[in-house]
Design an enzyme around this catalytic site. Structure first.
Site, PDB file in Angstrom:
ATOM      1  CG  LEU A 202      45.374 145.654  -4.658  1.00  0.00           C
ATOM      2  CD1 LEU A 202      44.189 146.528  -3.817  1.00  0.00           C
ATOM      3  CD2 LEU A 202      44.469 145.164  -5.852  1.00  0.00           C
ATOM      4  CG  ASP A 203      49.695 149.521 -10.185  1.00  0.00           C
ATOM      5  OD1 ASP A 203      49.392 150.879  -9.793  1.00  0.00           O
ATOM      6  OD2 ASP A 203      50.614 149.261 -10.971  1.00  0.00           O
TER       7      ASP A 203
END
Length: 67
Positions: A37-38
């Site tokens: 995930l960013d």
């Protein structure tokens, strides 16, 4: 310890940071994640522990099939 741990990743935290923190808390050498995930995103992060790390490829295939 072997298995899968589901975490709610908060914003401003990297997947790598959560893996490192989990290794330390559980005193485990083998911890990884399925997907990433960013750092600015929040959401479900799948952590794999011990022999559970062998499931990474299968979990990623399932995730791609449902996109």
């Amino acid at each position: 310890m072997n298995g899968i741990l589901l975490l709610n990743k908060p914003k401003n935290c990297t997947s790598y940071h959560l893996v490192a923190k989990t290794k330390k808390i559980l005193n485990q050498k083998k911890v990884g994640h399925a997907g990433t995930l960013d750092p600015l995103a929040s959401g479900l992060l799948v952590l794999l522990i011990g022999k559970g790390t062998r499931l990474s490829e299968d979990i990623m295939k399932i995730g791609r099939a449902h996109v």
